[in-house]
Design an enzyme around this catalytic site. Sequence first.
Site, PDB file in Angstrom:
ATOM      1  N   GLY A  11       0.573  -1.132  -0.212  1.00 52.64           N
ATOM      2  CA  GLY A  11       0.043  -0.316   0.000  1.00 52.64           C
ATOM      3  C   GLY A  11       0.816   1.461   0.335  1.00 52.64           C
ATOM      4  O   GLY A  11       0.693   1.913   0.964  1.00 52.64           O
ATOM      5  N   SER A  12       1.552   1.441  -1.104  1.00 48.43           N
ATOM      6  CA  SER A  12       2.881   2.649  -0.811  1.00 48.43           C
ATOM      7  C   SER A  12       3.087   3.269  -2.336  1.00 48.43           C
ATOM      8  O   SER A  12       3.327   4.097  -2.313  1.00 48.43           O
ATOM      9  CB  SER A  12       3.490   2.013  -1.233  1.00 48.43           C
ATOM     10  OG  SER A  12       4.252   0.940  -1.867  1.00 48.43           O
ATOM     11  N   THR A  13       1.292   4.043  -2.382  1.00 47.39           N
ATOM     12  CA  THR A  13       0.847   4.473  -3.713  1.00 47.39           C
ATOM     13  C   THR A  13       0.731   5.513  -3.292  1.00 47.39           C
ATOM     14  O   THR A  13       0.576   7.213  -3.832  1.00 47.39           O
ATOM     15  CB  THR A  13      -0.572   4.179  -4.918  1.00 47.39           C
ATOM     16  OG1 THR A  13      -1.479   3.256  -4.243  1.00 47.39           O
ATOM     17  CG2 THR A  13       0.210   2.756  -5.902  1.00 47.39           C
ATOM     18  N   SER A  28      -1.294   0.874  15.202  1.00 45.53           N
ATOM     19  CA  SER A  28      -2.268   2.960  14.636  1.00 45.53           C
ATOM     20  C   SER A  28      -2.369   2.563  16.848  1.00 45.53           C
ATOM     21  O   SER A  28      -2.615   1.551  17.580  1.00 45.53           O
ATOM     22  CB  SER A  28      -2.705   2.510  14.667  1.00 45.53           C
ATOM     23  OG  SER A  28      -4.098   3.217  15.420  1.00 45.53           O
ATOM     24  N   GLY A  34       0.167   8.473   0.730  1.00 43.32           N
ATOM     25  CA  GLY A  34       0.064   8.324   2.075  1.00 43.32           C
ATOM     26  C   GLY A  34       1.792   7.785   3.267  1.00 43.32           C
ATOM     27  O   GLY A  34       2.167   8.113   2.947  1.00 43.32           O
ATOM     28  N   ILE A  35       1.141   7.079   4.146  1.00 51.56           N
ATOM     29  CA  ILE A  35       2.028   6.137   5.201  1.00 51.56           C
ATOM     30  C   ILE A  35       3.026   5.691   4.154  1.00 51.56           C
ATOM     31  O   ILE A  35       4.318   5.764   4.338  1.00 51.56           O
ATOM     32  CB  ILE A  35       1.763   6.190   6.915  1.00 51.56           C
ATOM     33  CG1 ILE A  35       1.395   6.837   7.272  1.00 51.56           C
ATOM     34  CG2 ILE A  35       2.911   6.053   7.058  1.00 51.56           C
ATOM     35  CD1 ILE A  35       0.305   6.905   8.249  1.00 51.56           C
ATOM     36  N   GLY A  36       2.465   4.351   3.304  1.00 48.84           N
ATOM     37  CA  GLY A  36       2.850   4.146   2.624  1.00 48.84           C
ATOM     38  C   GLY A  36       3.963   4.524   2.267  1.00 48.84           C
ATOM     39  O   GLY A  36       5.727   4.339   1.623  1.00 48.84           O
ATOM     40  N   TYR A  64     -11.625  -2.178  13.310  1.00 46.27           N
ATOM     41  CA  TYR A  64      -9.953  -1.542  13.122  1.00 46.27           C
ATOM     42  C   TYR A  64      -9.467  -1.560  14.027  1.00 46.27           C
ATOM     43  O   TYR A  64      -7.922  -1.813  13.787  1.00 46.27           O
ATOM     44  CB  TYR A  64     -10.145   0.081  12.220  1.00 46.27           C
ATOM     45  CG  TYR A  64      -9.542   0.503  12.358  1.00 46.27           C
ATOM     46  CD1 TYR A  64      -8.075   0.448  11.060  1.00 46.27           C
ATOM     47  CD2 TYR A  64      -8.116   1.755  13.070  1.00 46.27           C
ATOM     48  CE1 TYR A  64      -7.295   0.889  10.853  1.00 46.27           C
ATOM     49  CE2 TYR A  64      -7.334   2.277  12.763  1.00 46.27           C
ATOM     50  CZ  TYR A  64      -6.176   1.994  11.652  1.00 46.27           C
ATOM     51  OH  TYR A  64      -5.305   2.255  11.247  1.00 46.27           O
TER      52      TYR A  64
END
Length: 264
Positions: free
Chosen positions: A14-16, A141, A18-20, A154
């Site tokens: 998930g690195s496209t 988180s 945000g944090i990734g 979550y």
Amino acid sequence: MNIDLSGRIAFVSGSTRGIGRAIAEGLARAGCAVVINGRDAERVTATVGELERDIPGATFTGVAADVSTAEGASVLFERLPDVDVLINNLGIFGPQPVLEIEDDEWRRYFEVNVLSGIRLARHYLPGMTERGWGRVQFIASDSAVVTPVEMVHYGMTKTALLAVSRGYAKAVAGTGVTVNTVIAGPTHTEGVEEFVAELVGADVPWDEAQARFMAEHRPNSLVRRLIEPAEIANMVVYLSSEYASATTGGALRVDGGYIDSILP
Ligand SMILES: NC(=O)c1ccc[n+]([C@@H]2O[C@H](COP(=O)([O-])OP(=O)(O)OC[C@H]3O[C@@H](n4cnc5c(N)ncnc54)[C@H](OP(=O)(O)O)[C@@H]3O)[C@@H](O)[C@H]2O)c1
């Protein structure tokens, strides 16, 4: 401290954005070759291009795959049989009244946020232990520790990651491989910007909106502002380095002091 990860290969789920994406950028700036991931091939290709432009000399490749499924993970393993650094960043979140969450939604959260990371770590850890070096991190988180009533499903997944991470660290004890969790606090991503605008009004300038959001909705934060994704990435890069060789089986906080606890 000069962190040098040249010669290492990292995968960030998930690195496209945000944090990734910030983690991918931080690892690349330290010399690591980084594999970008997301479900959409165009977004993956665009992200690789943007990062290559921003960090001249860095090596990026991309794998478009939904790593929350076994099929998506297989696509990844075929393209990328081994990595030195695995960052399980992928995670979904959203508010829902807990008594209205049906079985399928509980399962979906477990599969995307927990099972995806379990599967990737299970595949990549044996190669790391054989080579005598490796780094695995899970991005959790504050919700792992302070269960949010509006996102119990979550929170449950992030608490589970603490146990998985600790367990995997025990399983690879003494091999030169470390496994840790990073506990991120409220972070300034696109999604959170929209969330803040919804709560305080879309026409309020960002600095004021952020200040009001923190004062009214996140009063426990000791930094009194949202955390920038690069600040989370700094911890991840450090944990990926030689310098963090004695840190394993841990949960490290980059939460701006949000969790009211003395212990990490
Ligand atoms: N933002 C915060 O305040 C905050 C605070 C604490 C912890 N965290 C944690 O930090 C992590 C990242 O959060 P974020 O806010 O940066 O997320 P985000 O902005 O929603 O980004 C999600 C990324 O994951 C990709 N993605 C989504 N589903 C995927 C799937 N099934 N397979 C592969 N890629 C997928 C998205 O790309 P595509 O849509 O193209 O697939 C995107 O690149 C999560 O684990 C989250 O729980 C966030």
